[in-house]
Scaffold this active site. Structure first.
Site, PDB file in Angstrom:
ATOM      1  N   PHE A  12    -111.793   1.451 109.384  1.00  0.00           N
ATOM      2  CA  PHE A  12    -110.376   1.698 109.370  1.00  0.00           C
ATOM      3  C   PHE A  12    -109.960   3.132 109.352  1.00  0.00           C
ATOM      4  CE2 PHE A  12    -106.481   1.277 106.912  1.00  0.00           C
ATOM      5  CZ  PHE A  12    -105.396   1.662 107.904  1.00  0.00           C
ATOM      6  N   ASN A  33    -123.024   1.730 110.215  1.00  0.00           N
ATOM      7  CA  ASN A  33    -123.979   0.376 110.447  1.00  0.00           C
ATOM      8  C   ASN A  33    -123.104  -0.832 110.902  1.00  0.00           C
ATOM      9  OD1 ASN A  33    -123.142  -0.226 107.958  1.00  0.00           O
ATOM     10  ND2 ASN A  33    -124.890  -0.741 107.142  1.00  0.00           N
ATOM     11  N   ASP A  57    -127.609   2.819 108.675  1.00  0.00           N
ATOM     12  CA  ASP A  57    -127.249   2.740 107.348  1.00  0.00           C
ATOM     13  C   ASP A  57    -127.534   4.200 106.441  1.00  0.00           C
ATOM     14  OD1 ASP A  57    -127.330   1.801 104.674  1.00  0.00           O
ATOM     15  OD2 ASP A  57    -128.449  -0.008 105.214  1.00  0.00           O
ATOM     16  N   LEU A  62    -131.630  10.011 106.875  1.00  0.00           N
ATOM     17  CA  LEU A  62    -130.798  10.224 108.245  1.00  0.00           C
ATOM     18  C   LEU A  62    -131.422  11.594 108.707  1.00  0.00           C
ATOM     19  CD1 LEU A  62    -127.158  10.265 107.644  1.00  0.00           C
ATOM     20  CD2 LEU A  62    -128.207   9.082 109.267  1.00  0.00           C
ATOM     21  N   SER A  76    -118.498   2.510 103.066  1.00  0.00           N
ATOM     22  CA  SER A  76    -118.561   1.272 102.040  1.00  0.00           C
ATOM     23  C   SER A  76    -118.033   0.251 102.467  1.00  0.00           C
ATOM     24  CB  SER A  76    -118.241   1.833 100.666  1.00  0.00           C
ATOM     25  OG  SER A  76    -117.989   0.624  99.789  1.00  0.00           O
ATOM     26  N   TYR A 151    -118.054  -3.229  93.686  1.00  0.00           N
ATOM     27  CA  TYR A 151    -117.040  -1.881  94.203  1.00  0.00           C
ATOM     28  C   TYR A 151    -116.808  -0.859  93.329  1.00  0.00           C
ATOM     29  CZ  TYR A 151    -113.899   0.128  97.550  1.00  0.00           C
ATOM     30  OH  TYR A 151    -113.021   1.014  98.115  1.00  0.00           O
ATOM     31  N   THR A 181    -104.023   1.558 101.777  1.00  0.00           N
ATOM     32  CA  THR A 181    -103.653   2.124 102.895  1.00  0.00           C
ATOM     33  C   THR A 181    -103.396   1.198 104.007  1.00  0.00           C
ATOM     34  OG1 THR A 181    -104.874   4.269 101.980  1.00  0.00           O
ATOM     35  CG2 THR A 181    -104.602   4.017 104.706  1.00  0.00           C
ATOM     36  N   ARG A 192    -106.753  -7.993 103.755  1.00  0.00           N
ATOM     37  CA  ARG A 192    -105.867  -6.965 103.182  1.00  0.00           C
ATOM     38  C   ARG A 192    -104.676  -7.737 103.242  1.00  0.00           C
ATOM     39  NH1 ARG A 192    -107.823  -2.990 100.143  1.00  0.00           N
ATOM     40  NH2 ARG A 192    -109.822  -2.176 100.759  1.00  0.00           N
TER      41      ARG A 192
HETATM   42  N1  UDP Z   1    -102.802 -10.528  98.463  1.00  0.00           N
HETATM   43  C1  UDP Z   1    -101.743 -11.722  98.506  1.00  0.00           C
HETATM   44  N2  UDP Z   1    -102.116 -12.291  99.804  1.00  0.00           N
HETATM   45  C2  UDP Z   1    -102.945 -11.975 100.467  1.00  0.00           C
HETATM   46  C3  UDP Z   1    -103.968 -10.948 100.538  1.00  0.00           C
HETATM   47  C4  UDP Z   1    -103.633 -10.287  99.040  1.00  0.00           C
HETATM   48  O1  UDP Z   1    -100.781 -11.860  97.598  1.00  0.00           O
HETATM   49  O2  UDP Z   1    -103.167 -12.850 101.651  1.00  0.00           O
HETATM   50  C5  UDP Z   1    -102.794  -9.744  97.033  1.00  0.00           C
HETATM   51  C6  UDP Z   1    -103.843  -9.437  96.155  1.00  0.00           C
HETATM   52  O3  UDP Z   1    -103.945 -10.608  95.273  1.00  0.00           O
HETATM   53  C7  UDP Z   1    -103.518  -8.215  95.624  1.00  0.00           C
HETATM   54  C8  UDP Z   1    -102.535  -7.413  96.756  1.00  0.00           C
HETATM   55  O4  UDP Z   1    -102.052  -8.483  97.333  1.00  0.00           O
HETATM   56  O5  UDP Z   1    -102.686  -8.497  94.286  1.00  0.00           O
HETATM   57  C9  UDP Z   1    -103.372  -6.189  97.159  1.00  0.00           C
HETATM   58  O6  UDP Z   1    -104.424  -7.031  97.934  1.00  0.00           O
HETATM   59  P1  UDP Z   1    -105.524  -6.257  98.815  1.00  0.00           P
HETATM   60  O7  UDP Z   1    -106.654  -7.183  99.004  1.00  0.00           O
HETATM   61  O8  UDP Z   1    -104.597  -5.702 100.101  1.00  0.00           O
HETATM   62  O9  UDP Z   1    -105.850  -5.018  98.162  1.00  0.00           O
HETATM   63  P2  UDP Z   1    -106.189  -4.493  96.514  1.00  0.00           P
HETATM   64  O10 UDP Z   1    -105.130  -3.828  96.140  1.00  0.00           O
HETATM   65  O11 UDP Z   1    -106.484  -5.873  95.884  1.00  0.00           O
HETATM   66  O12 UDP Z   1    -107.465  -3.665  96.391  1.00  0.00           O
END
Ligand code: UDP
Length: 316
Positions: A12, A33, A57, A62, A76, A151, A181, A192
């Site tokens: 992204f 990859n 990968d 490389l 990643s 991670y 982001t 996300r």
């Molecule tokens: N979250 C949520 N509903 C969703 C997806 C994520 O409430 O459908 C929440 C998640 O539990 C976190 C926040 O939104 O508290 C951000 O999640 P994201 O996966 O975007 O990234 P993070 O900040 O956790 O790396």
């Protein structure tokens, strides 16, 4: 013409970075990859004579003949959502290796080619922070063996080995810690919060807030992030530095759900689901260092960025 290698260039943020570098007349070698990224993110560059794609990968050797001026390491998996097929939890070993062995190999390449190097770290190195906003000198509060550790800990290792190359070989490195982001080309199934809420809102499905929605995040539009990454790489005074990049406008997840529902003119319900393990309760970058040493500030406000992202997902 400068040659840049973008590891993770089909992701992204990586694909936006490739586009921006091509627009400023750089040659771009994109290595990916497709483990959690997608070929469709780079389709628009195929045929551009300044764009070279290598499907590889980064934990493997490389072979590159070209001189390389700059190496951006963004390769990643990065989604923490266990329900997503692209989550780093679906690829625990690959995630650990991309940020450890992969970082090692890209640093070694940079040393041999005498390239400047940027490691894309993450706000997740702060874990579930006990200080807010987070400054770069905060050591964080990380569960070293929890579900997110593949991670968090590998990014922390990536930071450590980057600093070792800076200290031992005087390599021209910098580390940026990327906070949440969003924008066009987020993967629809990434899990996300922004992409989930938008897709739910425009398809009339309930917006799934995890926990009670009081946890906070601060959302940066991708164009601002790419500007910050380029400034961090190209500035003279970023060598050896660790720099937060993100938007400091903090929102609760419930506020975000309501805002997206309003901007998408959606009649979806908001429902509450279980909070994932080790989900950080707060996250807000202190970006005063980025402002001071890079002259970087975010320009796109949250509503404007969300409207562009809603348009993108509607167009799919
Ligand atoms: N979250 C949520 N509903 C969703 C997806 C994520 O409430 O459908 C929440 C998640 O539990 C976190 C926040 O939104 O508290 C951000 O999640 P994201 O996966 O975007 O990234 P993070 O900040 O956790 O790396």
């Amino acid at each position: 013409m400068k040659t840049t290698l973008v590891a993770g260039g089909a992701g992204f943020i990586g694909s936006h970075l490739c586009e921006s570098l091509l627009n400023q007349n750089c040659k771009v070698i994109c290595v990916d990859n497709f483990i959690t990224s997608d070929k469709k993110n780079i389709d628009r560059f195929i045929g551009n004579p300044n764009f070279i794609f290598i499907k590889e990968d980064i934990t493997k050797h490389l072979q590159l003949k070209d001189n390389i001026d700059y190496v951006f390491h963004l390769a990643s998996p990065a989604s923490p959502n266990i329900k997503s097929p692209r989550s780093y939890m679906s690829f625990p070993l690959e995630t650990l290796m991309a940020n450890s062995e992969g970082t090692h190999r890209l640093l070694e390449l940079s040393r041999i080619k005498n390239s400047k190097f940027l490691f894309a770290s993450t706000s997740e190195v702060y874990g579930d922070p006990l200080e807010s906003p987070q400054k770069e000198n905060y050591f964080g509060n990380v569960n070293p063996n929890g579900v997110r550790s593949v991670y968090d800990e590998s990014k922390r290792f990536g930071e450590a080995i980057t600093m070792a190359y800076f200290r031992k070989f005087d390599l021209d490195t910098r580390i940026v810690r990327i906070f949440n982001t969003f924008g066009p080309f987020m993967q629809a199934d990434d899990g996300r919060v922004v992409s989930n809420f938008i897709i739910q809102a425009i398809s009339g499905k309930p917006l799934t807030v995890y926990g009670n929605g009081t946890q906070t995040r601060s959302f940066c539009y991708v164009d601002d992030m790419v500007e910050g990454l380029k400034l961090a790489m190209f500035s003279d005074n970023s060598k050896g530095e660790v720099i937060n990049l993100g938007n400091s406008n903090e929102k609760t997840v419930l506020e975000l759900a309501k805002l997206i529902k309003k901007l998408a003119n959606s009649s979806s319900q908001i429902i509450f689901e279980n909070l994932p393990q080790d989900d950080p309760k707060v996250r807000q970058p202190d970006v005063s260092k980025a402002k001071k040493i890079l002259g970087w500030e975010t320009k796109v406000d949250l509503e404007k960025g969300l409207l562009k992202t809603i348009e993108y997902f509607k167009s799919l």
